[in-house]
Design a protein around this motif. Structure first.
Motif, PDB file in Angstrom:
ATOM      1  N   UNK A 371       0.610  -1.368   0.225  1.00 38.27           N
ATOM      2  CA  UNK A 371      -0.164  -0.070  -0.336  1.00 38.27           C
ATOM      3  C   UNK A 371       1.170   1.847  -0.009  1.00 38.27           C
ATOM      4  N   UNK A 372       0.317   2.056  -0.620  1.00 36.51           N
ATOM      5  CA  UNK A 372       1.859   3.595  -0.322  1.00 36.51           C
ATOM      6  C   UNK A 372       0.131   4.223  -1.114  1.00 36.51           C
ATOM      7  N   UNK A 373       0.893   5.939  -0.666  1.00 35.29           N
ATOM      8  CA  UNK A 373      -0.344   6.652  -1.246  1.00 35.29           C
ATOM      9  C   UNK A 373       0.119   8.089  -1.690  1.00 35.29           C
ATOM     10  N   UNK A 374       0.343   9.015  -2.768  1.00 37.21           N
ATOM     11  CA  UNK A 374       1.519   9.785  -3.411  1.00 37.21           C
ATOM     12  C   UNK A 374       0.807  11.385  -2.375  1.00 37.21           C
ATOM     13  N   UNK A 375       2.740  11.640  -1.490  1.00 37.58           N
ATOM     14  CA  UNK A 375       2.582  12.694  -0.781  1.00 37.58           C
ATOM     15  C   UNK A 375       2.786  14.650  -1.255  1.00 37.58           C
ATOM     16  N   UNK A 376       2.715  14.220  -2.563  1.00 33.59           N
ATOM     17  CA  UNK A 376       2.920  16.109  -2.869  1.00 33.59           C
ATOM     18  C   UNK A 376       1.903  15.204  -3.713  1.00 33.59           C
ATOM     19  N   UNK A 377       1.130  16.780  -4.389  1.00 30.91           N
ATOM     20  CA  UNK A 377       0.595  16.697  -5.129  1.00 30.91           C
ATOM     21  C   UNK A 377       0.793  16.550  -6.581  1.00 30.91           C
ATOM     22  N   UNK A 378       2.385  17.864  -6.681  1.00 29.07           N
ATOM     23  CA  UNK A 378       2.574  17.394  -8.453  1.00 29.07           C
ATOM     24  C   UNK A 378       4.111  17.400  -8.407  1.00 29.07           C
ATOM     25  N   UNK A 379       4.332  16.527  -8.634  1.00 25.80           N
ATOM     26  CA  UNK A 379       5.919  16.990  -7.787  1.00 25.80           C
ATOM     27  C   UNK A 379       6.035  15.956  -9.182  1.00 25.80           C
ATOM     28  N   UNK A 380       7.458  15.988  -9.321  1.00 25.27           N
ATOM     29  CA  UNK A 380       8.076  15.361 -10.787  1.00 25.27           C
ATOM     30  C   UNK A 380       9.459  14.431 -10.221  1.00 25.27           C
ATOM     31  N   UNK A 381      10.505  13.653 -10.545  1.00 24.49           N
ATOM     32  CA  UNK A 381      11.580  13.017 -10.663  1.00 24.49           C
ATOM     33  C   UNK A 381      11.983  13.362 -11.779  1.00 24.49           C
ATOM     34  N   UNK A 382      12.783  14.301 -12.247  1.00 24.58           N
ATOM     35  CA  UNK A 382      13.726  13.987 -13.596  1.00 24.58           C
ATOM     36  C   UNK A 382      14.034  13.511 -14.138  1.00 24.58           C
ATOM     37  N   UNK A 383      14.304  12.994 -15.858  1.00 27.04           N
ATOM     38  CA  UNK A 383      15.121  11.893 -16.582  1.00 27.04           C
ATOM     39  C   UNK A 383      16.336  12.468 -16.339  1.00 27.04           C
ATOM     40  N   UNK A 384      17.352  11.389 -16.504  1.00 25.60           N
ATOM     41  CA  UNK A 384      18.473  11.686 -16.028  1.00 25.60           C
ATOM     42  C   UNK A 384      18.977  11.204 -14.966  1.00 25.60           C
ATOM     43  N   UNK A 570      -8.411  17.332 -13.738  1.00 32.00           N
ATOM     44  CA  UNK A 570      -7.059  17.409 -13.871  1.00 32.00           C
ATOM     45  C   UNK A 570      -6.985  19.402 -14.069  1.00 32.00           C
ATOM     46  N   UNK A 571      -7.756  19.847 -14.919  1.00 34.73           N
ATOM     47  CA  UNK A 571      -7.920  20.461 -15.204  1.00 34.73           C
ATOM     48  C   UNK A 571      -7.812  22.044 -13.874  1.00 34.73           C
ATOM     49  N   UNK A 572      -9.264  21.380 -13.121  1.00 35.05           N
ATOM     50  CA  UNK A 572      -9.412  22.074 -12.039  1.00 35.05           C
ATOM     51  C   UNK A 572      -8.089  21.975 -10.992  1.00 35.05           C
ATOM     52  N   UNK A 573      -7.816  20.861 -10.752  1.00 39.34           N
ATOM     53  CA  UNK A 573      -6.519  20.884  -9.570  1.00 39.34           C
ATOM     54  C   UNK A 573      -5.258  21.476 -10.009  1.00 39.34           C
ATOM     55  N   UNK A 574      -5.119  21.329 -11.550  1.00 35.52           N
ATOM     56  CA  UNK A 574      -3.718  21.891 -11.418  1.00 35.52           C
ATOM     57  C   UNK A 574      -3.390  22.736 -12.876  1.00 35.52           C
ATOM     58  N   UNK A 575      -4.781  23.772 -13.492  1.00 36.66           N
ATOM     59  CA  UNK A 575      -4.543  24.256 -13.399  1.00 36.66           C
ATOM     60  C   UNK A 575      -3.948  25.013 -15.600  1.00 36.66           C
TER      61      UNK A 575
END
Length: 575
Positions: A371-384, A570-575
């Motif tokens: 089990x796991x949940x996302x811990x932040x709303x809109x993060x990413x880890x970039x390629x590289x 998605x448009x409402x959440x992430x604009x």
């Protein structure tokens, strides 16, 4: 002689009148839930940081210049976790003073209350930090089980211009629902209202203060509520415990500016500046001395956005050598990602980001299900190339990893509660897919969502559908184990889960799966010795190049409804 007597009489009358009407304005500034935002650099994203104590320092210096003898600076806890600088100081460079003590001491805080994330660092860390602070560390309801007395100082008395100010510290008693017991051995956490009543009597009888302030690491109201305590009880204390002039609180990461009438009809000013040192709470108390006694005549509160204040360069320069050490730590490369992964994908179905964590948990533990949940709303880890700093985006908290024994029925009920907090019950394709607020909360842990996203658990190891047309408690249909074997509700499974959840956090195990809180400990069959981020880091170092892919083991149905509604939301959440 008569004229001299007359002048002396007038002088005496004026002096008496002045003494009777002497006024003082107190300015009390609170920070709360700073979470390592000490400097204007975000060590996780390697970018400028909004707010931070570097700007709080500028604001407070200006205020102190205006009110040099009548200011107080208070912090409300959760200062020991949040940024790589905390992790480095807490667990890597443990011989020097903790950076969270050094910044508090440099800024001249007058008092600090302990927070739940401070306790989570365990005795070896928070005891050391407490000993390094130059100001009192408060926590009246944190009890030493050997002595029956407060583990930390219950209250402190501060004097400004002859005014005696009592500050009582309290911590949310819900710690056992989140934090591994080994972190708080020898402690218990008492209910807040009864504790406040007890210490209010002592403070009034023994200290005779002119002003009483509550400094509470507990939110306004709500959260975990049991027959014995409430997680967020600051407003309950304001209402039910007469004697407070001002209550400064936190923990819920939400801005509050309220006047509460207590049960004697007196006004209590209640302020909460939220988190990450972007806002400070400022209380203004105007007092008048009449017949030898100070009385609060007027009280006002405001929440001051400090993000546009200048950075205190002297403060930053003082810590430059340490900042260089932390940068070197955060920049250390540990591997490579073949492509970019995003937390936002986790809300709509299978996600390379969330599934990578779920799969690592199974790999590390050999569990059947994860089990796991996302811990932040809109993060990413970039390629590289991936560095240590990226691990704080992959996994935000210093949770440990557990394996717990759950039945198939408990697993299903657990997921039902998770998705009920996350997903709307749709009656038509035009409805929202998600449970949303009508406004953006401004929190990276909620955004437009009604509930905290860190309770939106998905699973690996099983294949299942989530039917958004079904009522709460009936949305999840588990089809099979992901290895093709049958899933059975009366069978026992080993489940990989973080320690926050395993101790009752989010109540998915208790209210959801129906497991009594006092039975959770007996379900734990394995515990990690260190935090999850440490093991994830080691795993990535071993893999070298990582290519995370979605598991495709669950989805929302009906897919046509979900696709349209998801795009709109998605448009409402992430604009």
């Amino acid at each position: 002689m008569g004229m001299v007597f007359f002048l002396l009489l007038c002088l005496q009358m004026n002096t008496t009148s002045f003494a009777q009407k002497r006024t003082v304005t107190l300015k009390i500034v609170e920070t709360s839930d700073v979470h390592g935002c000490f400097f204007p650099h975000d060590f996780i994203n390697n970018s400028d940081m909004a707010g931070s104590l570097a700007r709080v320092s500028t604001f407070y210096k200006q205020l102190k210049g205006q009110y040099p003898k009548s200011t107080l600076l208070l912090d409300n806890g959760d200062i020991l976790q949040g940024q790589p600088i905390n992790y480095f100081s807490n667990f890597v460079d443990t011989l020097q003073h903790n950076i969270a003590a050094d910044v508090v001491n440099y800024l001249g805080y007058d008092a600090e209350t302990v927070g739940n994330h401070d306790i989570e660092t365990a005795h070896s860390c928070f005891d050391k930090w407490a000993g390094e602070l130059h100001c009192p560390l408060l926590g009246a309801n944190v009890i030493n089980t050997e002595t029956g007395k407060p583990y930390f100082k219950p209250y402190t008395i501060i004097t400004r211009q002859g005014i005696r100010i009592a500050i009582l510290g309290l911590l949310t008693p819900a710690i056992p629902n989140w934090v591994e017991q080994t972190s708080w051995t020898g402690m218990r956490f008492d209910e807040m209202v009864s504790t406040a009543k007890y210490w209010m009597n002592i403070i009034r009888q023994q200290e005779h203060p002119d002003v009483v302030i509550g400094l509470f690491h507990s939110g306004a109201e709500g959260g975990i509520t049991t027959p014995n305590y409430a997680e967020n009880a600051s407003l309950a204390v304001a209402k039910e415990v007469p004697g407070f002039d001002l209550i400064l609180f936190g923990h819920d990461h939400t801005r509050h500016q309220l006047i509460i009438k207590n049960n004697l009809g007196k006004d209590v000013l209640c302020l909460d500046p939220a988190n990450n040192a972007q806002t400070v709470a400022v209380a203004t108390l105007n007092l008048q001395k009449e017949k030898g006694k100070w009385t609060v005549k007027e009280k006002q509160g405001e929440l001051v956005d400090i993000r546009n204040y200048d950075i205190d360069q002297d403060y930053v320069k003082h810590f430059e050598p340490y900042l260089h050490e932390v940068s070197n730590f955060a920049n250390k490369q540990i591997g490579n990602f073949a492509h970019t992964i995003y937390t936002r994908d986790s809300f709509f179905g299978n996600s390379a980001f969330n599934d990578f964590i779920l799969n690592l948990q199974i790999k590390l533990t050999g569990a059947d299900i994860s089990f796991n949940a996302p811990l932040t709303l809109n993060d990413s880890i970039k390629q590289g190339p991936i560095s240590v700093r990226d691990m704080f985006k992959l996994y935000k908290y210093e949770n440990h990893l557990y394996v717990m024994r759950l039945t198939g029925k408990e697993i299903k009920d657990y997921l039902e509660m998770s998705y009920d907090q996350w997903v709307n019950t749709m009656a038509a394709p035009s409805d929202h897919l998600f449970l949303l607020e009508s406004f953006n909360t401004g929190s990276n842990e909620r955004g437009r969502f009604k509930n905290f996203i860190f309770n939106f658990d998905a699973a690996a190891g099983i294949d299942y559908n989530v039917d958004v047309r079904k009522p709460n408690g009936q949305k999840v249909n588990i089809l099979r184990m992901s290895n093709g074997k049958p899933f059975e509700e009366d069978k026992w499974y080993n489940v990989a889960i973080n320690s926050y959840r395993g101790n009752g956090g989010g109540q998915l195990l208790t209210l959801g799966a129906g497991i009594p809180h006092d039975s959770l400990k007996s379900r734990i069959v394995w515990r990690s010795q260190r935090d999850q981020r440490y093991y994830f880091m080691k795993a990535i170092e071993e893999m070298g190049t990582v290519d995370p892919q979605p598991n495709h083991n669950w989805k929302f149905i009906p897919e046509a409804w979900v696709k349209e509604a998801g795009e709109r939301d998605a448009k409402l959440i992430f604009k």
